[in-house]
Design a protein around this motif. Structure first.
Motif, PDB file in Angstrom:
ATOM      1  N   GLU A   1     -89.503 -46.754  68.961  1.00 10.29           N
ATOM      2  CA  GLU A   1     -90.305 -46.846  67.753  1.00 10.29           C
ATOM      3  C   GLU A   1     -91.001 -45.524  67.456  1.00 10.29           C
ATOM      4  O   GLU A   1     -91.477 -44.848  68.386  1.00 10.29           O
ATOM      5  N   PRO A   2     -91.082 -45.118  66.199  1.00 11.61           N
ATOM      6  CA  PRO A   2     -91.791 -43.885  65.851  1.00 11.61           C
ATOM      7  C   PRO A   2     -93.227 -43.919  66.375  1.00 11.61           C
ATOM      8  O   PRO A   2     -93.932 -44.922  66.240  1.00 11.61           O
ATOM      9  N   GLY A   3     -93.639 -42.816  66.999  1.00 12.85           N
ATOM     10  CA  GLY A   3     -94.971 -42.718  67.574  1.00 12.85           C
ATOM     11  C   GLY A   3     -95.064 -43.208  69.002  1.00 12.85           C
ATOM     12  O   GLY A   3     -96.073 -42.963  69.678  1.00 12.85           O
ATOM     13  N   GLU A   4     -94.021 -43.888  69.495  1.00 17.02           N
ATOM     14  CA  GLU A   4     -94.049 -44.411  70.860  1.00 17.02           C
ATOM     15  C   GLU A   4     -93.882 -43.268  71.862  1.00 17.02           C
ATOM     16  O   GLU A   4     -93.079 -42.361  71.668  1.00 17.02           O
TER      17      GLU A   4
ATOM     18  N   ASP B   1    -100.696 -33.698  66.613  1.00 13.16           N
ATOM     19  CA  ASP B   1     -99.468 -34.435  66.844  1.00 13.16           C
ATOM     20  C   ASP B   1     -98.391 -33.496  67.380  1.00 13.16           C
ATOM     21  O   ASP B   1     -98.006 -32.536  66.707  1.00 13.16           O
TER      22      ASP B   1
ATOM     23  N   CYS C   1     -95.384 -33.847  67.412  1.00  9.10           N
ATOM     24  CA  CYS C   1     -94.190 -33.866  66.566  1.00  9.10           C
ATOM     25  C   CYS C   1     -94.218 -32.759  65.524  1.00  9.10           C
ATOM     26  O   CYS C   1     -93.195 -32.474  64.895  1.00  9.10           O
TER      27      CYS C   1
ATOM     28  N   CYS D   1     -90.517 -39.218  67.210  1.00  7.61           N
ATOM     29  CA  CYS D   1     -91.245 -38.740  66.038  1.00  7.61           C
ATOM     30  C   CYS D   1     -90.912 -39.502  64.759  1.00  7.61           C
ATOM     31  O   CYS D   1     -91.743 -39.563  63.844  1.00  7.61           O
ATOM     32  N   SER D   2     -89.709 -40.064  64.665  1.00 10.29           N
ATOM     33  CA  SER D   2     -89.312 -40.784  63.452  1.00 10.29           C
ATOM     34  C   SER D   2     -88.151 -41.704  63.792  1.00 10.29           C
ATOM     35  O   SER D   2     -87.703 -41.777  64.947  1.00 10.29           O
TER      36      SER D   2
ATOM     37  N   LYS E   1     -91.817 -38.439  73.288  1.00 11.84           N
ATOM     38  CA  LYS E   1     -92.386 -39.103  72.114  1.00 11.84           C
ATOM     39  C   LYS E   1     -91.332 -39.148  71.019  1.00 11.84           C
ATOM     40  O   LYS E   1     -90.673 -38.155  70.740  1.00 11.84           O
TER      41      LYS E   1
END
Length: 239
Positions: A178-181, A100, A102, A211-212, A209
């Motif tokens: 959105e987180p992960g988008e 990841d 992030c 992350c949160s 990206k």
């Protein structure tokens, strides 16, 4: 004939000067860009000498300048190597799809205060010269903003000589919500009053990206051309 030799002499002097310009790192990154800049300056100074010359003679002079400049730049590069000591190259990692970006261990964390300068303060943070984010422009490393650099990539156009460089990278595109988008968006380089002076070689070269849910919690990766002296501008989040 005397005028022709004067032109050639002027061109040779310009070619010699190109080595000094390269050592000072005041030109753009590719040899062709450097040559074009120097040739434009020579044309300004030599216009009076060349305007009444036959086209064939002017073409020979221009061709001579181009060849001499190219050789001088190649020789200088071989002698001095890559003279762009700026953002430290990140430690190579075995990043793959399962890791990841992030994670703080997989990103370059930009923390320098001068990245928040959006007023053209002409800060020279690297050995009294401009910074260059060359190592972050190759689509290989994720990065994020922290601390004194701000919380995210700037969404404002900065004037020339901002963010510790000749010009600053910024983007006012809509970022992932959105987180992960993950989203690909355009990014711009401002210079000499033109907010989008620098044109990237591919469409939407900035990968972002989220992350949160925390404001500004993004990581970035750029597909670029490794040009100097450009830097990524940061900003504080205004709630």
């Amino acid at each position: 004939m005397k005028s022709y030799f004067a032109i050639v002499l002027t061109l040779l002097v310009a070619a010699s000067a190109s080595q000094d310009l390269y050592k000072k790192n005041e030109l753009k990154d590719t040899n062709e860009e450097k040559i074009n800049i120097i040739m434009s300056r020579v044309n300004m100074h030599c216009h009076a000498m060349t305007e009444h010359q036959p086209e064939s003679r002017k073409k020979r002079a221009v061709d001579l300048l181009h060849a001499v400049l190219l050789q001088a730049l190649v020789d200088c590069q071989e002698e001095n190597g890559d003279a762009n000591p700026t953002t430290p190259a990140p430690t190579e990692s075995a990043e793959d799809d399962e890791l990841d970006p992030c994670s703080f261990s997989l990103t370059v964390n930009l923390t320098e205060y001068w990245r928040r300068d959006d007023e053209g303060s002409n800060i020279r943070p690297v050995n009294d010269f401009y910074a260059c984010d060359r190592s972050l422009q190759g689509n290989t490393q994720w990065f994020r903003f922290q601390g004194a650099a701000g919380q995210q990539l700037s969404n404002r156009c900065a004037p020339a000589y901002s963010c510790g460089g000749h010009g600053g990278f910024w983007s006012n595109a809509e970022m992932p919500s959105e987180p992960g988008e993950v989203r690909s968006v355009p990014i711009y380089g401002s210079w000499t009053g033109n907010c989008r002076w620098y044109t990237w070689p591919v469409a939407n070269p900035l990968t972002v990206k989220r992350c949160s849910n925390r404001s500004g919690d993004f990581v970035y990766k750029v597909q670029g051309t490794s040009s100097c002296y450009w830097t990524f501008c940061g900003m504080d989040i205004v709630n």
